[in-house]
Design a protein around this motif. Sequence first.
Motif, short mmCIF file in Angstrom:
data_model
loop_
_atom_site.label_atom_id
_atom_site.label_comp_id
_atom_site.label_asym_id
_atom_site.label_seq_id
_atom_site.Cartn_x
_atom_site.Cartn_y
_atom_site.Cartn_z
N THR A 361 27.75 43.89 38.82
CA THR A 361 27.41 44.72 39.98
C THR A 361 28.71 44.74 40.75
OG1 THR A 361 25.11 44.04 39.87
CG2 THR A 361 25.89 45.01 41.87
N VAL A 362 29.35 45.98 40.74
CA VAL A 362 30.66 46.07 41.42
C VAL A 362 30.34 46.96 42.68
CG1 VAL A 362 31.96 45.68 39.13
CG2 VAL A 362 31.36 47.87 39.89
N ASP A 363 31.36 46.47 43.74
CA ASP A 363 31.35 47.33 44.91
C ASP A 363 32.32 48.33 44.72
OD1 ASP A 363 29.71 45.67 46.08
OD2 ASP A 363 30.91 44.10 46.83
N LEU A 364 32.07 49.60 45.02
CA LEU A 364 32.82 50.80 45.26
C LEU A 364 33.76 50.59 46.06
CD1 LEU A 364 30.58 53.65 44.10
CD2 LEU A 364 32.24 52.19 42.91
N LEU A 365 35.33 50.83 45.91
CA LEU A 365 36.49 50.65 46.78
C LEU A 365 37.05 52.11 47.10
CD1 LEU A 365 37.77 47.37 45.46
CD2 LEU A 365 36.27 47.79 47.31
N LYS A 366 37.90 52.13 48.07
CA LYS A 366 38.69 53.35 48.20
C LYS A 366 39.86 53.55 47.41
CE LYS A 366 40.54 57.11 50.34
NZ LYS A 366 39.77 58.29 50.33
N ASN A 367 40.32 52.41 47.20
CA ASN A 367 41.47 52.25 46.01
C ASN A 367 41.65 50.80 45.76
OD1 ASN A 367 43.17 50.94 48.42
ND2 ASN A 367 43.27 52.98 48.93
N MET A 368 42.80 50.57 44.93
CA MET A 368 42.79 49.18 44.38
C MET A 368 44.00 48.30 45.18
SD MET A 368 40.63 48.89 42.46
CE MET A 368 40.62 47.39 41.85
N LYS A 369 44.34 48.71 46.33
CA LYS A 369 45.39 48.04 47.05
C LYS A 369 44.58 47.00 47.83
CE LYS A 369 48.07 52.03 47.94
NZ LYS A 369 48.59 52.98 49.16
N PRO A 370 45.06 45.72 47.73
CA PRO A 370 44.50 44.57 48.07
C PRO A 370 44.21 44.31 49.75
CG PRO A 370 46.38 43.88 47.32
CD PRO A 370 46.31 45.26 46.90
N ASN A 371 45.00 45.05 50.46
CA ASN A 371 45.11 44.66 51.93
C ASN A 371 44.61 46.14 52.65
OD1 ASN A 371 45.73 42.04 51.49
ND2 ASN A 371 48.05 42.66 51.54
N ASP A 372 44.20 47.00 51.93
CA ASP A 372 43.64 48.24 52.68
C ASP A 372 42.62 47.98 53.18
OD1 ASP A 372 43.44 50.90 53.31
OD2 ASP A 372 44.03 51.83 51.53
N ALA A 373 42.60 48.31 54.66
CA ALA A 373 41.45 48.22 55.44
C ALA A 373 40.29 49.17 55.19
CB ALA A 373 41.91 48.61 56.85
N GLN A 374 40.56 50.32 54.58
CA GLN A 374 39.65 51.31 54.17
C GLN A 374 38.50 50.64 53.10
OE1 GLN A 374 40.68 55.39 53.65
NE2 GLN A 374 42.82 55.17 54.18
N ASN A 375 39.15 49.75 52.37
CA ASN A 375 38.18 49.02 51.11
C ASN A 375 37.13 48.14 51.87
OD1 ASN A 375 39.61 50.36 49.22
ND2 ASN A 375 41.13 48.46 49.15
N GLU A 376 37.16 48.00 53.38
CA GLU A 376 36.19 47.20 53.97
C GLU A 376 34.66 47.93 54.18
OE1 GLU A 376 37.75 45.38 57.42
OE2 GLU A 376 39.51 44.56 56.29
N LYS A 377 34.99 49.48 54.13
CA LYS A 377 33.63 50.16 54.17
C LYS A 377 32.82 50.07 52.93
CE LYS A 377 36.18 53.30 57.18
NZ LYS A 377 36.55 54.65 57.74
N SER A 378 31.54 50.10 53.36
CA SER A 378 30.62 50.26 52.23
C SER A 378 30.55 51.43 51.48
CB SER A 378 29.54 49.82 52.59
OG SER A 378 28.12 49.70 51.58
N ARG A 379 30.81 51.68 50.07
CA ARG A 379 30.54 53.14 49.67
C ARG A 379 29.61 52.93 48.24
NH1 ARG A 379 35.23 55.52 50.79
NH2 ARG A 379 36.87 54.49 52.00
#
Length: 539
Positions: A361-379
């Motif tokens: 069960t994988v969480d969807l991210l904005k991109n694969m950049k580890p320190n991108d703040a946009q990846n903290e949003k739930s998608r």
Amino acid sequence: MGFFSTIFGFFGFGFGISIGLVIGYFLFIYVEPRDVKDPEIQPLVEKDSETLQRMVPEIPLWIKNPDFDRIDWLNKLVEYMWPYLNKAICKTAENIAKPIIAEQIETYKIESVELEELTLGSLPPTFQGMKVFETEEKELIMEPSVKWAGNPNVIVAVKKFGLKATVQVEDLQVFLIPRITLKPLVPSFPCFANIYVSLMEKPHVDFGLKLVGADLMSIPGLYKFAQEFIKDQVANMYLWPKTLEVQVIDPTKAMKKPVGVLNAKVIRAMKLKKKDLLGASDPYVVLKLIEDNLASKKTTVKHKNLNPEWNEEFSLIVKDPETQSLEIRVYDWEQVGKHDKMGMNRIPLKEVVPDEPKFFTVDLLKNMKPNDAQNEKSRGQVVLELTYKPFKEEELAKGLSFDRAQSLVKAPEGTPPGGGLLVVIVHEAQDVEGKYHTNPHVRLIFKGEERRTKIMKKNRDPRWGEEFQFLVEEPPASDKLHVEVVSTSSRSLLRQKESLGYVDISLADVVSNKRINERYHLIDSKNGRIQIEIQWRAA
């Protein structure tokens, strides 16, 4: 009177010699011998080989045979590297000799055989010329002419019945023409996986043997016997088509050949974000293995659904389970315009245990950049079931041998019954040229699926070496593969694309022979040719 007669006699002697020299010079200049003819002058190119060999005892092969190339640079290189080559060759010779010596000890009941000294001396071999062969295969074939008159120091000690005999080899001379094959050529340094060495004819070997200070070769009949015995033994082991094989790198890793199949089942997605104006989305999932040029797999579109269920299965070819990852991308389908990306993530294949299904069960991210703040949003999330099925050892041993009959006996597990794997390798093209620009790439079209190579800018003789794979449900005996060379340019707005030639390849021969490797003339091209290798791996 005695004094005067002496004086007159002296003057008469001098006068007589002078008259004789003048008369001799006159006869030499003006009298021509009748039995002497002018020498016949003939260019060297008109002389036969036997006459030339009498005139010049040692003529290099690059003079006598035009297909042998002169390689003085190689002789200079060997001369500089000889101290290091000496040690490396001696170490290899010891490794080859140990099992042979062990076998002879058992056969003749000898207590021991030891190499007390093994050095090739200070005089390196010389290359009289080299012939290079061109083939359509992924290989390089060379035939150098080697002559070596060395000063090696080889001392062998043999023990039997408690007695020790020491034999020394000296004054070694070897003349031979080996065939050296480097194959397969791979995209990893040193660019070839194996070295194959064989002899095209029996070598000339001359040497001396000493036993405790005595010259063994002076024994009647022993010299000729020893020479012929060594020639026969070497010929039995390495006379063509028998070869000495030395593996440089693992060809399966260098070529990144298929080692297994990943069965991926997209089960469902949860809590996806709204993308449409009416408060819904039309999601679908795209699966692709990174570090691969194979086509991605795509699920169906679930219209107006933020928690869709697919339960759709796909098979993907795996080349390196330690480094590859499965990339998951979710898109929102749009009837007009570009599809919106809803999120992505990756699953490393090393987290999947072979032959054991595992749920992710994988969480969807904005991109694969580890320190991108946009990846903290739930998608949202995607649920998958992955099963990695590696090939069996016997399939790898048979299917990944790099000889001329290269093929896999069976397709990967998970292939539909009666189907198989069609492998297309685009090697290179020659003399492709467009009217407006020449930036070629190759389009492959098979049963509606399209694959493309990378673009080679401003290149009339491009080399790709790219491999593409198609999973099919039945043997493509009645199908054709469309191959087209296309040039593209961003500078020309009116003529961005231009066809440089095409060919339609019937796959009937591939199915029956398992593999073809041919050079085809391109239709609608003046002189263009393309080399394509196709393999059929049946289930």
